[in-house]
Design an enzyme around this catalytic site. Structure first.
Site, PDB file in Angstrom:
ATOM      1  N   ASP A  44      -4.637   4.047   1.573  1.00  0.00           N
ATOM      2  CA  ASP A  44      -3.649   2.963   1.730  1.00  0.00           C
ATOM      3  C   ASP A  44      -2.792   3.346   2.926  1.00  0.00           C
ATOM      4  OD1 ASP A  44      -1.429   0.990   1.130  1.00  0.00           O
ATOM      5  OD2 ASP A  44      -2.527   0.766  -0.741  1.00  0.00           O
ATOM      6  N   GLY A  54      -3.796   5.301   6.213  1.00  0.00           N
ATOM      7  CA  GLY A  54      -4.313   4.711   7.444  1.00  0.00           C
ATOM      8  C   GLY A  54      -4.244   3.202   7.368  1.00  0.00           C
ATOM      9  N   PHE A  63      -6.542  -0.229   7.134  1.00  0.00           N
ATOM     10  CA  PHE A  63      -7.919  -0.689   6.855  1.00  0.00           C
ATOM     11  C   PHE A  63      -8.423  -1.724   7.854  1.00  0.00           C
ATOM     12  CE2 PHE A  63      -5.936  -2.896   2.834  1.00  0.00           C
ATOM     13  CZ  PHE A  63      -5.438  -3.968   3.565  1.00  0.00           C
ATOM     14  N   HIS A 101      -7.742 -10.725  -1.600  1.00  0.00           N
ATOM     15  CA  HIS A 101      -7.015 -11.994  -1.838  1.00  0.00           C
ATOM     16  C   HIS A 101      -5.723 -12.080  -1.013  1.00  0.00           C
ATOM     17  CE1 HIS A 101      -3.930 -11.051  -5.327  1.00  0.00           C
ATOM     18  NE2 HIS A 101      -3.887 -10.137  -4.409  1.00  0.00           N
TER      19      HIS A 101
END
Ligand code: SAM
Length: 344
Positions: free
Chosen positions: A203, A229, A231, A249
């Site tokens: 995360d 980091g 994504f 989502h």
């Protein structure tokens, strides 16, 4: 329509129209810390007013409203006791919803929902219109709010994790990478249930801020590496299962595709991708639930994401280099389903 049906429809509509008011009672009570103050037993209005520095007659009215909606009882006049439901608002309850209340009643939530019409007219998140920042960047710039957000995510996922682990067998994986895994609440449940499995929690630095403590508390810290980091750039290699719960989502198709492509680049051909999200029905049929649509509108106003149908998942996965291989049943009592995909 018969007279009684007409009356019932009007009563239902009136109840919906005042639906935001009872939650304000819950928020005021939580903000004042009443559930924690009542944790040790029955207390009277005057004592509670003194401890919360509030106007005793008005606090009495708040306590009466709390009794009416089931948070406390009034066993003797003007003395109150917490119910099991009220106890869920205590900070020290394992199943606490304390931070969820605080997050949902922050100005950021209230104002974003208040501008729903803006999002419906423009298709853009009202949050960004009001705060001139993307939600996660804004949260990152406000550590106190970020902490409440992380805690609320953990509260939400705490119970769901039990249902997810009970409903999906993670036992066949040697290393599970939880992408956007926040404080590791889900990964902790997965590792606890599968003692031979290792974890990588991924995360942002802000997202993982509470993770060391949470993983230690769950007793899985020795089997779980924390990596922070972005994504949109890359995610860690080395997993045979990549889990993304309530992540895709948050984002529109273009950004979701980028995240999924980051996962694809990190994965081997034999790894599996597990998206854990509700799956919207194609029409508003009996399988459509209130939590699903509330979450969908939440994404509309906050981040520009959405809850997706099976065909929307399939199309998104295809563009990112995956094939949708199965969709599990809803992990009752939640709406979450495991959408499994494999690299093509
Ligand atoms: C809705 S939360 C879901 C958290 C967790 N998976 C759960 O279900 O409890 C979305 C997560 O995505 C993380 N996130 C947002 N932007 C990110 C980024 N650019 N890179 C990595 N993680 C990110 C947030 O910090 C947050 O933990």
């Amino acid at each position: 329509m018969s007279d009684s049906d007409h009356t019932a429809a009007r009563t239902t509509l009136l109840r919906l129209l005042t639906g935001h008011m009872a939650p304000q009672v819950i928020h005021a009570a939580t903000h004042l810390g009443l559930p924690d103050l009542l944790a040790s037993g029955v207390a009277g209005t005057d004592e509670l007013a003194a401890r919360t520095e509030t106007h005793a007659p008005s606090l009495g009215r708040l306590l009466r409203a709390m009794a009416c909606i089931g948070l406390v009882t009034e066993p003797t006049a003007s003395r109150y006791e917490l119910t099991p439901m009220g106890a869920l608002l205590r900070r020290d309850n394992d199943d606490s919803l304390n931070a969820t209340v605080l997050l949902n009643f922050r100005d950021e939530a209230w104002r974003s929902w208040g501008e729903l019409l803006y999002s419906v007219k423009t298709g853009s998140p009202s949050f960004e219109h009001i705060y001139e920042a993307r939600a996660f960047e804004y949260f990152a710039s406000k550590p106190e709010l970020g902490g409440i957000f992380n805690q609320a995510m953990a509260e939400h996922t705490h119970q769901a994790a039990r249902d997810i682990v009970a409903g999906h067998d993670f036992g066949g994986y040697s290393t599970v990478v939880d992408v956007g895994g926040n404080d590791g609440t889900l990964l902790s449940a997965v590792l606890t249930a599968n003692p031979d499995t290792k974890g990588i929690l991924f995360d942002t630095a802000e997202g993982t801020a509470q993770a060391p403590q949470a993983l230690r508390h769950a007793g899985v810290d020795k089997r779980c590496e924390i990596v922070s980091g972005d994504f949109f750039e890359a995610v860690p290699q080395g997993g045979d299962a990549y889990v993304l719960k309530s992540v895709i989502h948050d984002w529109d198709d273009e950004r979701s595709e980028t995240i999924l492509k980051s996962c694809r680049s990190a994965m081997t051909d034999g790894s599996v991708l597990l998206l854990i999200e509700p799956v919207m029905p194609d029409r508003a049929d009996a399988s459509l639930t209130v939590p699903m649509v509330i979450s969908d509108i939440n994404m509309l106003v906050y981040t520009g994401g959405c809850e997706r149908t099976e065909s929307q998942f399939a199309a998104l996965l295809t563009t990112a280099g995956f094939e949708l291989t199965s969709i599990g049943s809803p992990l009752q009592p939640t709406d979450y389903r495991v959408v499994e995909a494999r690299p093509v």
